[in-house]
Design an enzyme around this catalytic site. Structure first.
Site: not given
Ligand code: HMG
Ligand code: MG
Length: 301
Positions: A15-16, A207, A209, A240, A249
């Site tokens: 995933r990450d 966690h 990186h 990220c 990571n």
């Molecule tokens: P948004 O644009 O504010 O939300 O995104 P929305 O509700 O307006 O939705 C936009 C579009 O996405 C719509 O589609 C929704 O239907 C769709 P459209 O009408 O434009 O065709 N949608 C989805 N589709 C699939 N699955 C869903 C979903 N939700 C809405 N669940 C949202 C808000 C949260 C959805 C967006 O910002 C997002 O998906 N963000 C994910 C970011 C991400 O994955 N980042 C990486 C992971 S975090 C990380 O890596 C850190 C970590 O490792 C820890 C660390 O290192 O610190 C965990």
């Molecule tokens: Mg991470």
């Protein structure tokens, strides 16, 4: 504090790691990686995420990944879900553990999930309720715990506040994310002392990186603070998408080598883990990010 006898490594490479690759990765290659990790003895694997494919295209198809992987006995296969929509996708795919993710920094929260910290916590409430109704365990992430690419320094008290909010909501464990890998051992200990006043240390995970090469020393510092769960990524995959320049990571092989040297059990076979990492590096055409894996390969000729 005495070092633990056992550590749980949470493998976040599928995933990450893969979420940050530029080139498309087939479902078959993701499945192969996860199966190889299972065969190496990894007991906790973050296998994908149910996020918007417009935001993170590499995680599209996580439902197919969950359908096709071999489910090892006693192995947890988890998925990241940002909202109820993601939760429903995960549930339909048969996922038994999910993770919600908040940030300790306002700017990162906006860039990563397009809402404020408070809004994100409110968004998780219905997810937590639905998870409870369906018997799904929820892990909580807090990002930018040792610095933010946009807001700079982050106060440990702010991390403690967000972590406590997730813990009180029902997350069984809080993973503290040094998203940009800037933290040092001293800052890590100070952070854990502060967060440890709010949450029992056996409910915390690290966690890290490895952007600044501090991952292993931060893990050792965390072990000394009584932490026994660490997230890592095979071959050091990843980064990220919302933290420019952040590398992957800390490599799982390197963490395992450290733990093996300390006599701490994990249940993971180092050679099999290194082979899993090299296999996905071959697929991606990239250099293995694990120093230990590279050394093992050099020694094997
Ligand atoms: P948004 O644009 O504010 O939300 O995104 P929305 O509700 O307006 O939705 C936009 C579009 O996405 C719509 O589609 C929704 O239907 C769709 P459209 O009408 O434009 O065709 N949608 C989805 N589709 C699939 N699955 C869903 C979903 N939700 C809405 N669940 C949202 C808000 C949260 C959805 C967006 O910002 C997002 O998906 N963000 C994910 C970011 C991400 O994955 N980042 C990486 C992971 S975090 C990380 O890596 C850190 C970590 O490792 C820890 C660390 O290192 O610190 C965990
Ligand atoms: Mg991470």
């Amino acid at each position: 504090m005495a070092l633990p006898h056992h550590v749980r490594l949470v493998e976040v490479g599928p995933r990450d790691g893969l979420q940050n690759e530029q080139q498309p990765i087939s479902v078959a290659d993701k499945v192969r990686l996860i199966n190889d990790l299972t065969d190496a003895g990894v007991c906790h694997i973050e296998a994908g995420s149910f996020v918007s494919p417009k935001w993170v295209p590499q995680m599209a198809g996580s439902d197919e990944v969950f359908a096709q992987i071999k489910h090892g006995a006693g192995v947890t296969y988890a998925a990241l879900t940002p909202n109820l929509r993601g939760f429903e996708g995960a549930l339909a795919a048969g996922v038994k553990e999910i993770a919600v993710f908040a940030a300790a920094s306002e700017s990162f929260s906006q860039k990563n999930i397009n809402c404020s910290i408070k809004e994100s916590l409110a968004r998780f409430e219905p997810v937590m309720q639905a998870a409870e109704q369906n018997g799904i365990r929820v892990r909580g992430y807090v990002s930018c715990v040792l610095g933010c690419p946009y807001d700079g320094e982050i106060a440990p008290e702010q991390v403690a506040w967000v972590s406590k909010a997730l813990f009180d909501m029902g997350c069984y464990e809080i993973s503290l994310g040094d998203t940009i890998g800037q933290g040092t051992a001293g800052a890590t200990r100070h952070l854990l002392e502060t967060v440890g006043k709010e949450i029992p240390r056996d409910k915390l995970a690290g966690h890290f990186h490895d952007t600044y090469g501090q991952g292993l020393s931060n893990i050792y510092a965390s072990l000394l603070e009584g932490i026994g769960v660490f997230d890592s990524s095979v071959a050091g995959l990843g980064g990220c998408p919302y933290a420019k320049g952040a590398t992957g990571n800390i490599a799982s092989e390197d963490v395992l080598y450290l733990l093996n040297g300390l006599g701490i059990e994990t249940g993971i076979d180092l050679n099999k883990l290194a082979a899993a990492g090299q296999q996905i590096c071959n697929v991606l055409g990239k250099t293995n990010g694990s120093r230990v894996a590279r050394a093992l390969m050099a020694a094997a000729g």
